[in-house]
Design a protein around this motif. Structure first.
Motif, mmCIF file in Angstrom:
data_model
loop_
_atom_site.group_PDB
_atom_site.id
_atom_site.type_symbol
_atom_site.label_atom_id
_atom_site.label_comp_id
_atom_site.label_asym_id
_atom_site.label_seq_id
_atom_site.Cartn_x
_atom_site.Cartn_y
_atom_site.Cartn_z
ATOM 1 N N ALA A 44 15.842 25.185 24.544
ATOM 2 C CA ALA A 44 14.196 25.004 24.884
ATOM 3 C C ALA A 44 13.781 23.896 24.324
ATOM 4 N N ALA A 45 12.543 23.396 24.835
ATOM 5 C CA ALA A 45 11.768 22.337 24.569
ATOM 6 C C ALA A 45 11.559 22.304 23.115
ATOM 7 N N ARG A 46 11.733 20.977 22.448
ATOM 8 C CA ARG A 46 11.514 21.299 20.937
ATOM 9 C C ARG A 46 10.084 20.892 20.861
ATOM 10 N N ARG A 47 9.501 21.616 19.881
ATOM 11 C CA ARG A 47 8.190 21.620 19.476
ATOM 12 C C ARG A 47 8.291 21.059 17.775
ATOM 13 N N PRO A 48 7.346 20.040 17.766
ATOM 14 C CA PRO A 48 7.308 19.493 16.325
ATOM 15 C C PRO A 48 6.697 20.453 15.329
ATOM 16 N N LEU A 49 5.871 21.703 15.808
ATOM 17 C CA LEU A 49 5.267 22.506 15.001
ATOM 18 C C LEU A 49 5.313 23.835 15.653
ATOM 19 N N THR A 50 5.974 24.839 15.096
ATOM 20 C CA THR A 50 5.793 26.344 15.589
ATOM 21 C C THR A 50 5.187 27.332 14.357
ATOM 22 N N SER A 51 5.059 28.342 14.872
ATOM 23 C CA SER A 51 4.296 29.393 13.750
ATOM 24 C C SER A 51 5.097 29.254 12.806
ATOM 25 N N ALA A 52 4.469 29.404 11.381
ATOM 26 C CA ALA A 52 5.063 29.488 10.316
ATOM 27 C C ALA A 52 5.821 30.719 9.904
ATOM 28 N N ARG A 53 7.127 30.659 9.468
ATOM 29 C CA ARG A 53 8.098 31.633 9.567
ATOM 30 C C ARG A 53 8.551 31.973 8.039
ATOM 31 N N TRP A 54 8.857 30.813 7.228
ATOM 32 C CA TRP A 54 9.129 30.692 6.027
ATOM 33 C C TRP A 54 8.566 29.802 5.027
ATOM 34 N N SER A 90 19.217 22.250 13.697
ATOM 35 C CA SER A 90 18.780 23.345 13.070
ATOM 36 C C SER A 90 17.690 22.962 11.820
ATOM 37 N N LEU A 91 17.718 21.935 11.119
ATOM 38 C CA LEU A 91 16.970 21.598 10.066
ATOM 39 C C LEU A 91 15.659 20.999 10.713
ATOM 40 N N ALA A 92 15.691 20.358 12.047
ATOM 41 C CA ALA A 92 14.486 20.150 12.652
ATOM 42 C C ALA A 92 13.632 21.141 13.179
ATOM 43 N N TYR A 93 14.264 22.164 13.601
ATOM 44 C CA TYR A 93 13.471 23.433 13.743
ATOM 45 C C TYR A 93 12.932 24.174 12.687
ATOM 46 N N ILE A 94 13.996 24.160 11.607
ATOM 47 C CA ILE A 94 13.296 24.964 10.250
ATOM 48 C C ILE A 94 12.027 24.245 9.852
ATOM 49 N N LEU A 95 11.995 22.790 9.805
ATOM 50 C CA LEU A 95 10.872 22.000 9.312
ATOM 51 C C LEU A 95 9.472 22.415 10.118
ATOM 52 N N SER A 96 9.691 22.685 11.324
ATOM 53 C CA SER A 96 8.485 22.963 12.256
ATOM 54 C C SER A 96 8.186 24.399 12.087
ATOM 55 N N ALA A 97 8.940 25.155 11.108
ATOM 56 C CA ALA A 97 8.485 26.453 10.957
ATOM 57 C C ALA A 97 8.248 26.880 9.409
ATOM 58 N N ILE A 98 8.209 26.012 8.647
ATOM 59 C CA ILE A 98 8.093 26.128 7.150
ATOM 60 C C ILE A 98 6.437 26.253 6.954
ATOM 61 N N GLY A 99 5.896 27.142 6.313
ATOM 62 C CA GLY A 99 4.555 27.131 5.875
ATOM 63 C C GLY A 99 3.790 26.102 5.103
ATOM 64 N N TYR A 100 2.639 26.192 5.103
ATOM 65 C CA TYR A 100 1.791 24.947 4.399
ATOM 66 C C TYR A 100 2.570 24.939 3.070
ATOM 67 N N GLY A 101 2.597 23.454 2.585
ATOM 68 C CA GLY A 101 3.027 23.435 1.227
ATOM 69 C C GLY A 101 4.404 23.796 0.978
ATOM 70 N N GLY A 102 5.125 24.049 1.977
ATOM 71 C CA GLY A 102 6.648 24.546 1.870
ATOM 72 C C GLY A 102 7.421 23.324 1.508
ATOM 73 N N ALA A 103 8.745 23.883 1.456
ATOM 74 C CA ALA A 103 9.579 22.793 1.212
ATOM 75 C C ALA A 103 11.014 23.418 1.675
ATOM 76 N N VAL A 104 11.989 22.180 1.940
ATOM 77 C CA VAL A 104 13.293 22.522 2.461
ATOM 78 C C VAL A 104 14.207 21.644 1.392
ATOM 79 N N ALA A 105 15.292 22.204 0.876
ATOM 80 C CA ALA A 105 16.342 21.730 0.182
ATOM 81 C C ALA A 105 17.472 21.374 1.050
ATOM 82 N N VAL A 106 17.671 20.151 1.377
ATOM 83 C CA VAL A 106 18.923 19.776 2.358
ATOM 84 C C VAL A 106 20.092 19.361 1.770
ATOM 85 N N SER A 107 21.213 19.983 2.095
ATOM 86 C CA SER A 107 22.481 19.344 1.487
ATOM 87 C C SER A 107 23.504 19.135 2.441
ATOM 88 N N GLY A 108 23.491 19.456 3.654
ATOM 89 C CA GLY A 108 24.524 19.382 4.678
ATOM 90 C C GLY A 108 24.291 18.809 5.993
#
Length: 331
Positions: A206-216, A227-245
């Protein structure tokens, strides 16, 4: 003194792991000599026996980024004969011989005294469990609570992912576990996942979208890449992603929009060079408030002589959970 070790050698056909006897001098420099009781399988160990893996510069070397065992001698007053310890990170298993041997020798400033954990439990956690604890703690330090909403964990059947699911569930978070393994639902539910989903993004074409509906509200990610790019687009306001891999790749095809429109934070998690005092604090927490409740559920055992077989399964992406290698008496 001669001792047994699993030594990685480079050849024209690739890297091979060979059971062989080595002299004590082969261990290299260090203040603390440890009789290794356990070590574990980590992705870096798999890379150490991968041609062009990028973690080892010079062969031969003893892999094993986790060393768990008993001090047999120390020139540093902080450690005494008989102490149960763990050493991991820094150059261990990459440019300094690691835990796939009967004995290991390391600088004292790399060593952590075990408290509240048995040597086997410490091995079951290892670098992966330590990384999971760092990731969860990074979210806690930003003030996240279970009331903020669900937390996503990617690579959920892997070492970092499975321990993260366990710790977050223990702390009361709603956990969404993402995995590419179709038969992992029951296992992930058993260790605390409230929902199990497939790999992300669900539709890679699917075409990549910079922001999608907030899921987490937040995420612990050990995959990276698309995968990380998609996750960032679906994190809610003020959220965070701890990335290690980066099992999904080192590139991050995203935009600044999640950061400047939703205030999302990307928290980099490094386990190799954490200062020793911080390292010791986290291991204390792993024996107490961050101790997983289902460690035995995701832990397998194998003798150290089966290390190459296990690490090759990691390379193929068929390995799940944590594998503890028995070292003492297993050569």
């Amino acid at each position: 003194m001669e001792l047994w070790a699993m030594v990685a050698h480079e050849s024209e056909s690739g890297i091979v792991l060979t059971r062989q006897q080595v002299d004590e001098d082969f261990l290299g420099p260090g203040d603390v000599t440890i009789k290794v009781q356990y070590t574990s399988a980590n992705y870096k160990d798999a890379l150490a026996i991968t041609k062009g893996g990028g973690v080892v510069r010079n062969y031969p070397i003893v892999p094993g980024i986790d060393i768990i065992g008993e001090v047999v001698s120390s020139s540093d007053d902080d450690f005494a004969r008989g102490d149960q310890v763990i050493a991991h990170g820094y150059d261990i298993g990459m440019s300094h011989n690691g835990g796939f041997a009967e004995y290991a020798r390391v600088p004292a400033e790399w060593v952590v005294q075990l408290a509240g954990l048995s040597p086997r439990d410490a091995a079951a956690l290892g670098t992966a469990g330590f990384t999971a604890a760092l990731s969860v703690q990074a979210l806690l330090d930003r003030g996240f609570t279970p009331d903020d909403g669900p937390v996503l964990v990617t690579g959920a059947t892997g070492g970092v992912g499975s321990v993260s699911v366990d710790i977050l569930s223990k702390l009361g978070f709603e956990v969404v576990a993402s995995t590419g393994k179709a038969d992992a639902d029951d296992l992930l539910s058993e260790i605390g996942a409230n929902e199990v989903i497939g790999r992300l993004p669900e539709d890679p074409s699917a075409a990549r979208r910079p922001l999608t509906s907030a899921r987490w509200a937040a995420a612990v990610d050990s995959v990276g890449g698309a995968s990380l790019a998609y996750i960032l687009s679906a994190i809610g306001y003020g959220g965070a992603v701890a990335v290690s891999g980066l099992t999904g790749g080192a590139d991050l095809p995203t935009t600044v929009l999640p950061f400047i429109l939703r205030g999302v934070a990307l928290l980099g998690i490094d386990s190799a060079n954490v200062p020793i005092e911080k390292r010791r604090e986290v291991w204390t927490a792993l024996g107490k408030e961050l101790r997983p409740q289902h460690l035995s559920t995701v832990t397998n055992s194998a003798p150290i002589t089966e290390a190459e077989h296990v690490l090759r399964s990691m390379q193929r992406g068929t390995h799940s959970g944590r594998t503890v290698f028995g070292v003492a008496g297993e050569f």
